[in-house]
Design a protein around this motif. Structure first.
Motif, PDB file in Angstrom:
ATOM      1  N   ALA A 178       0.671  -1.265   0.084  1.00 45.74           N
ATOM      2  CA  ALA A 178      -0.007   0.008   0.169  1.00 45.74           C
ATOM      3  C   ALA A 178       0.663   1.361  -0.272  1.00 45.74           C
ATOM      4  N   LEU A 179       0.511   2.342  -1.005  1.00 50.47           N
ATOM      5  CA  LEU A 179       1.187   3.535  -0.931  1.00 50.47           C
ATOM      6  C   LEU A 179       0.112   4.543  -0.138  1.00 50.47           C
ATOM      7  N   ASP A 180       0.404   5.336   0.829  1.00 55.99           N
ATOM      8  CA  ASP A 180      -0.646   6.170   1.316  1.00 55.99           C
ATOM      9  C   ASP A 180      -0.163   7.498   1.148  1.00 55.99           C
ATOM     10  N   MET A 181      -0.770   8.423   0.390  1.00 53.34           N
ATOM     11  CA  MET A 181      -0.489   9.816   0.100  1.00 53.34           C
ATOM     12  C   MET A 181      -1.619  10.618   1.062  1.00 53.34           C
TER      13      MET A 181
ATOM     14  N   LEU B  49       3.747  -6.052   5.676  1.00 52.17           N
ATOM     15  CA  LEU B  49       3.314  -5.883   4.305  1.00 52.17           C
ATOM     16  C   LEU B  49       4.027  -4.499   3.885  1.00 52.17           C
ATOM     17  N   PRO B  50       4.462  -4.661   2.654  1.00 47.22           N
ATOM     18  CA  PRO B  50       5.200  -3.383   2.259  1.00 47.22           C
ATOM     19  C   PRO B  50       4.159  -2.106   2.232  1.00 47.22           C
TER      20      PRO B  50
ATOM     21  N   ARG C 216       8.571   4.681   5.069  1.00 42.45           N
ATOM     22  CA  ARG C 216       8.531   3.408   4.159  1.00 42.45           C
ATOM     23  C   ARG C 216       9.121   2.055   4.695  1.00 42.45           C
ATOM     24  N   SER C 217       8.739   1.068   4.105  1.00 45.34           N
ATOM     25  CA  SER C 217       9.001  -0.102   4.670  1.00 45.34           C
ATOM     26  C   SER C 217       8.601  -1.099   3.576  1.00 45.34           C
TER      27      SER C 217
ATOM     28  N   CYS D 289      12.572   3.065   6.761  1.00 48.38           N
ATOM     29  CA  CYS D 289      12.875   4.497   7.209  1.00 48.38           C
ATOM     30  C   CYS D 289      11.708   5.136   7.706  1.00 48.38           C
ATOM     31  N   GLU D 290      11.828   5.572   9.010  1.00 46.39           N
ATOM     32  CA  GLU D 290      10.750   6.222   9.816  1.00 46.39           C
ATOM     33  C   GLU D 290      10.546   7.435   9.732  1.00 46.39           C
TER      34      GLU D 290
END
Length: 571
Positions: free
Chosen positions: A421-424, A456-457, A549-550, A561-562
């Motif tokens: 999931a990409l969350d913008m 999960l990515p 991201r992870s 990276c947090e």
């Protein structure tokens, strides 16, 4: 999700734009280059085949961290906030200062309204109500003389099922909101087939095939949409597919054609559509069941229906057209006309606002929390990756908001985190208001943490200085720059800010999880996602909220990276 006096505000904004154009005497031929943000340090999209323009003009060799480090309270903190907040006024200022933009918007608004009227004239059932019984009667008269017994049968059927007498769509030029695709609902006015420009006729004649479609949802409301594929793809191309879910109220599919064009240019088959109660789809079902914000579930139930239609073929036709046959006289497509170009094993979904909640739910069907996949054509959930534009909902119904809290939504069904999931996320939200104190920097990582907990990515990005309208291109609505100049008959977003950043990460994320070796975007997806010092990296990320991201690279490296803006260790 948009509420309250939306329609009144929409009309006022549209009237202001058009009145400004008319008073200035602007013409649709005033299609000259006009950069209203000269000297901007932002940049165009980077990627495989991005928007109609591009370029790398931002110098990010040394990130300015002055505002990251500003102490609260202080004059420097307040000055940083004023400078950051000013970004949400960039887009309306650019548009009002551009005669060429206003002329194109006025012309397209008028053309869209006339097209809406023409549809209602050709098929009056689109307006307010229709009578299936009357249609049946007229059809019978065309083929035979109607005897008394046949007439008695029609009356008996009407008594048994009153919905056969009258199907009330509740459609009008005012309902659903944006039904006419007029005023700001035009979206980017340069992305229409009749426009001489890179995103207009050149795209539709040289780069894409676009086919309008109508199909029924599960409640027998007619949904209006279109399917898009790269020109020359032809049958047996086997390309990955993307279905896009709108936001609510003043968010017709036209506002998301930027994403459809971007994805088609980069080798995807795409579907855009208006959910029930939105745009040019029916306001309600024949029996009166509502859509849009009155029944927010249509953003996931309708998305499941749209996925079924997208994956339908002549041998496995779309099932709701059969169960709803006769509800209206409107011609509906039996199946996706571009079915033969789609790889059924590669499907992504993207959604904005209420559509972001929709894609969050739909990706999470077929998990222990949700139960089985509710679609009609697949035995299991076919979704492989999700992109949520403001913003991803975590299992349990919580979503980020701009006040650093959560918005539990009791209407969201149970679902699980299931796919990458990409969350913008926007910084200032639906009704932008400056911060008077620092927000919780971790507040936009609620869904991110849930995806990480599920191993999960996941990638979450808050765009600096952004509003809720970075992803729905509504002219005159508060947003960062998306049309700073007009060049070659299109918005030149080289020096844009939020939307072109959304293009960069949306495409890279889909490429990472859907592209195969040898396809455009496969080899460079990880590089684009990790380009922190590039023109759409840290320089555009919020200094108020952490982006993080992870995920694993194709080479197998875990990149975690947090706080991306603060800097990440090389992985």
């Amino acid at each position: 999700m948009q509420t309250g006096s939306s329609y009144r505000s929409l009309r006022l904004i549209g009237a202001l734009l058009i009145a400004t154009c008319l008073s200035a005497g602007c013409s649709d031929n005033d299609n000259v280059e006009l950069d209203t943000r000269a000297g901007s340090n932002s940049t165009g999209a980077s990627g495989e085949n991005g928007s109609s323009s591009g370029g790398d003009t931002v110098d990010t060799s040394e990130l300015d961290t002055r505002c990251d480090e500003a102490v609260y309270p202080s004059a420097e903190w307040t000055a940083c906030e004023a400078e950051n907040y000013a970004r949400v006024l960039e887009a309306p200022a650019e548009e009002l200062a551009s005669p060429a933009f206003l002329a194109r918007l006025t012309t397209q608004s008028q053309a869209n309204f006339l097209d809406y009227v023409a549809r209602g004239t050709a098929d009056p059932s689109w307006l307010l109500a229709a009578s299936p019984a009357l249609v049946n009667l007229l059809d019978t008269l065309e083929v035979q003389d109607l005897d008394a017994n046949a007439l008695d049968d029609l009356f008996a059927a009407a008594q048994d099922d009153p919905s056969q007498v009258l199907s009330v769509s509740a459609n009008s030029p005012l309902t659903p909101l944006c039904a006419a695709w007029a005023l700001p609902c035009v979206g980017d006015p340069f992305r229409y087939p009749d426009v001489a420009g890179a995103d207009g006729d050149a795209f539709y004649t040289q780069q894409a095939q676009v086919e309008p479609v109508v199909f029924y949802d599960r409640g027998c409301a007619r949904l209006s949409g279109r399917v898009w594929r790269p020109a020359g793809a032809g049958d047996n191309a086997r390309l990955p597919g993307i279905v896009i879910d709108n936001g609510s109220l003043q968010a017709s599919e036209t506002l998301y054609w930027w994403a459809a064009q971007l994805l088609v240019r980069n080798g995807y088959v795409v579907m855009t559509f208006d959910p029930r109660g939105q745009g040019r789809s029916d306001m309600q079902t024949p029996g009166g069941e509502q859509g849009s914000n009155a029944n927010i579930s249509v953003f996931w139930t309708g998305l499941v229906d749209a996925i079924d239609f997208f994956r339908s073929t002549p041998t496995t036709p779309y099932p709701h057209n059969q169960s709803c046959a006769g509800s209206y006289p409107t011609h509906v497509a039996d199946s996706n006309p571009f079915f033969a170009s789609i790889d059924a094993n590669r499907l992504g979904i993207a959604g904005h606002s209420a559509g972001a909640a929709g894609v969050s739910v739909v990706q999470g069907y077929d998990t222990p929390a949700s139960g089985p996949w509710p679609g009609q054509l697949d035995a299991s959930n076919p979704v492989d990756v999700v992109v949520a534009w403001d913003d991803l909902t975590q299992p349990g119904g919580e979503t980020e908001n701009t006040n650093g809290g959560t918005n539990p939504d009791a209407n969201v069904p149970d679902f699980g985190a299931r796919v990458p999931a990409l969350d913008m996320v926007s910084e200032y939200g639906l009704t932008p208001t400056p911060f008077t104190e620092p927000p919780d920097a971790e507040a936009h990582k609620i869904a991110y943490d849930a995806w990480r907990a599920a191993d999960l990515p996941v990638y979450t990005i808050t765009i600096g200085g952004s509003s809720h309208y970075e992803w729905s291109l509504l002219p005159a609505f508060p947003a960062t720059s998306w049309c700073p100049a007009i060049k070659d008959g299109a918005c030149d977003d080289t020096n844009g800010w939020g939307n072109i950043m959304a293009q960069h990460y949306t495409l890279a994320w889909f490429d990472r999880w859907l592209k195969q070796p040898g396809e455009p975007g496969y080899a460079t997806a990880d590089t684009r996602l990790l380009d922190d010092d590039g023109p759409h990296g840290r320089v555009k990320m919020s200094f108020r909220y952490h982006s993080a991201r992870s995920f694993p690279t194709r080479a197998g490296a875990d990149v975690n990276c947090e706080d991306i803006r603060a800097g990440c260790d090389a992985s």
